[in-house]
Scaffold this motif. Structure first.
Motif, PDB file in Angstrom:
ATOM      1  N   VAL A  87       0.829  -1.217   0.000  1.00 10.18           N
ATOM      2  CA  VAL A  87       0.000   0.000   0.000  1.00 10.18           C
ATOM      3  C   VAL A  87       0.865   1.270   0.000  1.00 10.18           C
ATOM      4  CG1 VAL A  87      -1.703   1.297   1.334  1.00 10.18           C
ATOM      5  CG2 VAL A  87      -2.005  -1.152   0.972  1.00 10.18           C
ATOM      6  N   PRO A  88       1.867   1.405   0.864  1.00 12.16           N
ATOM      7  CA  PRO A  88       2.697   2.624   0.783  1.00 12.16           C
ATOM      8  C   PRO A  88       3.446   2.753  -0.543  1.00 12.16           C
ATOM      9  CG  PRO A  88       3.013   1.577   2.896  1.00 12.16           C
ATOM     10  CD  PRO A  88       2.208   0.637   2.061  1.00 12.16           C
ATOM     11  N   LEU A  89       3.907   1.626  -1.109  1.00 10.16           N
ATOM     12  CA  LEU A  89       4.611   1.697  -2.390  1.00 10.16           C
ATOM     13  C   LEU A  89       3.678   2.151  -3.511  1.00 10.16           C
ATOM     14  CD1 LEU A  89       6.934  -1.448  -2.291  1.00 10.16           C
ATOM     15  CD2 LEU A  89       7.566   0.956  -2.104  1.00 10.16           C
ATOM     16  N   VAL A  90       2.443   1.675  -3.501  1.00 17.04           N
ATOM     17  CA  VAL A  90       1.481   2.101  -4.523  1.00 17.04           C
ATOM     18  C   VAL A  90       1.165   3.588  -4.364  1.00 17.04           C
ATOM     19  CG1 VAL A  90      -0.923   1.829  -5.271  1.00 17.04           C
ATOM     20  CG2 VAL A  90       0.502  -0.179  -4.876  1.00 17.04           C
ATOM     21  N   LEU A  91       0.998   4.058  -3.145  1.00 20.94           N
ATOM     22  CA  LEU A  91       0.726   5.484  -2.913  1.00 20.94           C
ATOM     23  C   LEU A  91       1.899   6.359  -3.352  1.00 20.94           C
ATOM     24  CD1 LEU A  91      -1.091   5.377   0.537  1.00 20.94           C
ATOM     25  CD2 LEU A  91      -2.084   5.793  -1.713  1.00 20.94           C
ATOM     26  N   ILE A  92       3.108   5.955  -3.033  1.00 25.07           N
ATOM     27  CA  ILE A  92       4.287   6.720  -3.443  1.00 25.07           C
ATOM     28  C   ILE A  92       4.406   6.738  -4.959  1.00 25.07           C
ATOM     29  CG2 ILE A  92       6.822   6.699  -3.420  1.00 25.07           C
ATOM     30  CD1 ILE A  92       6.627   5.733  -0.502  1.00 25.07           C
ATOM     31  N   ALA A  93       4.155   5.597  -5.606  1.00 20.40           N
ATOM     32  CA  ALA A  93       4.216   5.551  -7.069  1.00 20.40           C
ATOM     33  C   ALA A  93       3.153   6.458  -7.688  1.00 20.40           C
ATOM     34  CB  ALA A  93       4.029   4.113  -7.549  1.00 20.40           C
TER      35      ALA A  93
END
Length: 89
Positions: free
Chosen positions: A12-18
């Protein structure tokens, strides 16, 4: 189950950062090659209805507004604040 929780805490954090990076790069690299700046759908994104959609017979207040209330009511409603006393030494 703990492995699945750890997976979502990483994904979830990686998708938000992307998503934030893609939107930032899209805004920085934005050009008007196929449309004019006045009609660009990206620059002129409409979120709320414009004022042009409102009818022309909207009532607009003119003249004097309401009179301010007397301050006697406000001053009378405030209680006198007495500071707390320290205990005797």
């Amino acid at each position: 189950m703990p492995c699945q929780t750890r997976f979502w805490r990483v994904v979830v954090p990686l998708v938000l950062i992307a998503a934030v990076l893609v939107m930032t790069v899209g805004a920085v690299c934005h050009t008007h090659t196929n449309c004019s700046p006045g009609t660009c759908p990206f620059c002129h994104l409409v979120i709320a209805p414009s004022m042009a959609a409102n009818p022309a017979d909207v009532m607009i207040p003119i003249g004097e507004g309401p009179q301010p209330q007397s301050l006697d009511l406000v001053i009378g409603a405030v209680h006198r604040q007495i500071p707390a006393r320290a205990p005797p030494a």
